[in-house]
Scaffold this motif. Sequence first.
Motif, mmCIF file in Angstrom:
data_model
loop_
_atom_site.group_PDB
_atom_site.id
_atom_site.type_symbol
_atom_site.label_atom_id
_atom_site.label_comp_id
_atom_site.label_asym_id
_atom_site.label_seq_id
_atom_site.Cartn_x
_atom_site.Cartn_y
_atom_site.Cartn_z
ATOM 1 N N ALA B 103 0.833 -1.204 0.000
ATOM 2 C CA ALA B 103 0.000 0.000 0.000
ATOM 3 C C ALA B 103 0.869 1.255 0.000
ATOM 4 C CB ALA B 103 -0.909 -0.013 1.226
ATOM 5 N N VAL B 104 1.947 1.192 0.818
ATOM 6 C CA VAL B 104 2.861 2.338 0.859
ATOM 7 C C VAL B 104 3.474 2.583 -0.516
ATOM 8 C CG1 VAL B 104 5.059 3.144 1.792
ATOM 9 C CG2 VAL B 104 3.369 2.130 3.314
ATOM 10 N N ALA B 105 3.899 1.449 -1.146
ATOM 11 C CA ALA B 105 4.500 1.580 -2.482
ATOM 12 C C ALA B 105 3.492 2.156 -3.469
ATOM 13 C CB ALA B 105 4.980 0.207 -2.963
ATOM 14 N N ALA B 106 2.234 1.691 -3.350
ATOM 15 C CA ALA B 106 1.200 2.193 -4.269
ATOM 16 C C ALA B 106 0.985 3.679 -4.068
ATOM 17 C CB ALA B 106 -0.105 1.432 -4.029
ATOM 18 N N VAL B 107 0.971 4.072 -2.781
ATOM 19 C CA VAL B 107 0.772 5.493 -2.493
ATOM 20 C C VAL B 107 1.933 6.313 -3.052
ATOM 21 C CG1 VAL B 107 0.722 7.186 -0.627
ATOM 22 C CG2 VAL B 107 -0.696 5.142 -0.479
ATOM 23 N N LEU B 108 3.157 5.763 -2.852
ATOM 24 C CA LEU B 108 4.326 6.468 -3.364
ATOM 25 C C LEU B 108 4.268 6.579 -4.892
ATOM 26 C CD1 LEU B 108 7.272 5.121 -1.204
ATOM 27 C CD2 LEU B 108 6.458 7.476 -1.356
ATOM 28 N N PHE B 109 3.909 5.429 -5.532
ATOM 29 C CA PHE B 109 3.828 5.434 -6.990
ATOM 30 C C PHE B 109 2.785 6.446 -7.468
ATOM 31 C CE2 PHE B 109 1.749 3.926 -10.863
ATOM 32 C CZ PHE B 109 2.825 3.912 -11.727
ATOM 33 N N PHE B 110 1.643 6.436 -6.758
ATOM 34 C CA PHE B 110 0.563 7.338 -7.130
ATOM 35 C C PHE B 110 1.017 8.790 -6.978
ATOM 36 C CE2 PHE B 110 -3.480 9.563 -6.142
ATOM 37 C CZ PHE B 110 -4.106 9.325 -7.345
ATOM 38 N N ALA B 111 1.755 9.036 -5.855
ATOM 39 C CA ALA B 111 2.225 10.403 -5.631
ATOM 40 C C ALA B 111 3.209 10.824 -6.719
ATOM 41 C CB ALA B 111 2.897 10.485 -4.257
ATOM 42 N N LEU B 112 4.124 9.886 -7.076
ATOM 43 C CA LEU B 112 5.095 10.200 -8.131
ATOM 44 C C LEU B 112 4.393 10.427 -9.467
ATOM 45 C CD1 LEU B 112 7.957 7.702 -7.258
ATOM 46 C CD2 LEU B 112 8.084 10.196 -7.239
ATOM 47 N N TYR B 113 3.397 9.540 -9.743
ATOM 48 C CA TYR B 113 2.670 9.671 -11.007
ATOM 49 C C TYR B 113 1.947 11.024 -11.063
ATOM 50 C CZ TYR B 113 -0.749 8.792 -14.677
ATOM 51 O OH TYR B 113 -1.507 8.894 -15.802
ATOM 52 N N ASN B 114 1.334 11.371 -9.938
ATOM 53 C CA ASN B 114 0.639 12.657 -9.869
ATOM 54 C C ASN B 114 1.596 13.811 -10.102
ATOM 55 O OD1 ASN B 114 -1.957 11.901 -9.557
ATOM 56 N ND2 ASN B 114 -1.990 12.036 -7.326
ATOM 57 N N ALA B 115 2.785 13.690 -9.465
ATOM 58 C CA ALA B 115 3.777 14.750 -9.638
ATOM 59 C C ALA B 115 4.195 14.854 -11.105
ATOM 60 C CB ALA B 115 4.997 14.467 -8.758
ATOM 61 N N TYR B 116 4.391 13.670 -11.735
ATOM 62 C CA TYR B 116 4.773 13.666 -13.153
ATOM 63 C C TYR B 116 3.666 14.292 -14.008
ATOM 64 C CZ TYR B 116 5.549 11.901 -17.857
ATOM 65 O OH TYR B 116 5.686 11.819 -19.195
ATOM 66 N N GLU B 117 2.421 13.881 -13.706
ATOM 67 C CA GLU B 117 1.280 14.403 -14.462
ATOM 68 C C GLU B 117 1.164 15.913 -14.301
ATOM 69 O OE1 GLU B 117 -1.503 12.922 -16.418
ATOM 70 O OE2 GLU B 117 0.318 11.802 -16.777
ATOM 71 N N ALA B 118 1.355 16.348 -13.076
ATOM 72 C CA ALA B 118 1.261 17.783 -12.814
ATOM 73 C C ALA B 118 2.341 18.537 -13.584
ATOM 74 C CB ALA B 118 1.399 18.046 -11.310
ATOM 75 N N HIS B 119 3.550 17.937 -13.581
ATOM 76 C CA HIS B 119 4.649 18.576 -14.306
ATOM 77 C C HIS B 119 4.339 18.633 -15.807
ATOM 78 C CE1 HIS B 119 8.705 19.683 -15.436
ATOM 79 N NE2 HIS B 119 8.703 18.687 -16.309
ATOM 80 N N SER B 120 3.835 17.494 -16.332
ATOM 81 C CA SER B 120 3.514 17.442 -17.756
ATOM 82 C C SER B 120 2.433 18.460 -18.107
ATOM 83 C CB SER B 120 3.023 16.042 -18.137
ATOM 84 O OG SER B 120 4.030 15.109 -17.888
ATOM 85 N N LEU B 121 1.452 18.539 -17.216
ATOM 86 C CA LEU B 121 0.358 19.473 -17.465
ATOM 87 C C LEU B 121 0.863 20.909 -17.479
ATOM 88 C CD1 LEU B 121 -2.683 19.660 -17.881
ATOM 89 C CD2 LEU B 121 -2.958 19.804 -15.404
#
Lengths: 195, 272
Positions: B103-121
């Motif tokens: 779950a921690v890894a998923a949260v971390l992955f989700f946070a990283l993905y969100n950060a990447y998405e935000a950067h891309s946006l």
Amino acid sequence: MFLAVFTPSESNEVSPDAALVNRLLQRDVSAFEDLYDRHSRIVYTLVLRILQQASTAEEVVQDVFLHLWRNAAQYDGSRGPFLPWLLTLARNRALDQLRLKSERQRRREEQAEELPPVVAIPDFEGSLDEKRRAKRVRELVALLDPKQKRAIELAYFEGLSHSEIANALQEPLGTVKGWIRNGLLRLKEGLQATS
Amino acid sequence: MNNAGQFRDPFRELIEEYALGSLDAEERAAVGAHLASGCAECTKALEEARLLVSQLAYLAPEAAPLDMLRGRLLETVRAEAAAAKSHTSTISESAIPLWMWGAVAAVLFFALYNAYEAHSLRETIRKTQEALTAQMELQQESARRLAWARREALILTDPRSMKIAMSAGTKGMPELQATWHHSMGIVVSGQKLPMPSGNRTLQLWLIPKAPGARPMPSMTLRPDADGTFDLLVANPPDSPSGTKALAITEEPAGGSPQPTTTPIWVGAVAGK
């Protein structure tokens, strides 16, 4: 030096109180019991003298010991022995309570019925030195002029300033300052001579 | 008193009363400031004074608290100790299960993905804004060119405009055509012009009719790569009636206040 009266004879030796406080850090309830049994009487004696009201004094004593239990790390053994630290904490709490209530006059009027009878303290192990020191302090202060003693008591037990004491005793400010200064120095010299 | 006493720190003798708390506010503040300044002697004296003052507690009539107070305190302390122990053992004894790591890894992955998405946006928005700005600049430039072309067309087609042929003094050099409208300006155009050397440019001059008057400098322009020359002077410095001729010289980049070379093209302005 004066500190020597209170500190262990060997510098590396950890005092019993300091050892107990260290155990408090480990949430050791028996260490708390020991500290309470060793010092609750003098703490209560002091707080009751300041507040003149048993129920309030017990509340403050409870507050002081709970503070010790919850904040034992605040005591730094390298800066001095434990009991004076605890008494300073208790005095400050009691004077805060006294100022908060601001009912000094009414309290004096009720003093006769509020003050419990003096309780004879049963001897317990390790109390001899403390009892001897208490006796010596009383003897030394008894040698002072009554007004001088009264001035010191007003400062210590009621938290009054020089000006407030001068006003209370109807004496010149300089005289009150001299009494207190001289009285403390005589007490210090007397305790040093004893040690 | 010994001699050393003469040089004693004046704050030192107030330390006991400072510890007692009996100093009035002004003295107390002064001693406090002195201690805060780091006086080692007074700091050490204060420690001793606090011990001395604490001994005054023994002047109080001896008393003992009720056993009930001890019982209440111990009850509270035992409860807090048990709660602390329970909390500690809960943390130490219960190893974090694998699913929780997942779950921690998923949260971390989700946070990283969100950060990447935000950067891309953010990057997309930035590029879109840049493209929009460029497009707007292009539109403004097109609008400006269109307005310019319309103005030129009006000048060139208005029958009231004056046609001025500007012939070259040098053989083989193409002729330029100037058209002067009394209110919309002058258009000078030509084809297959040679490129001025280096950074030099072509500059238009208005030669006044008044005797002895100096040529009036006008705009500068270099032919384009095809040799096309198309100059619009929207606000001529003088009216055709006061101008004797138009001339073009080759000048340093930026133009000159006075001609520095012999005119290449000259065209007489017909007097009215």
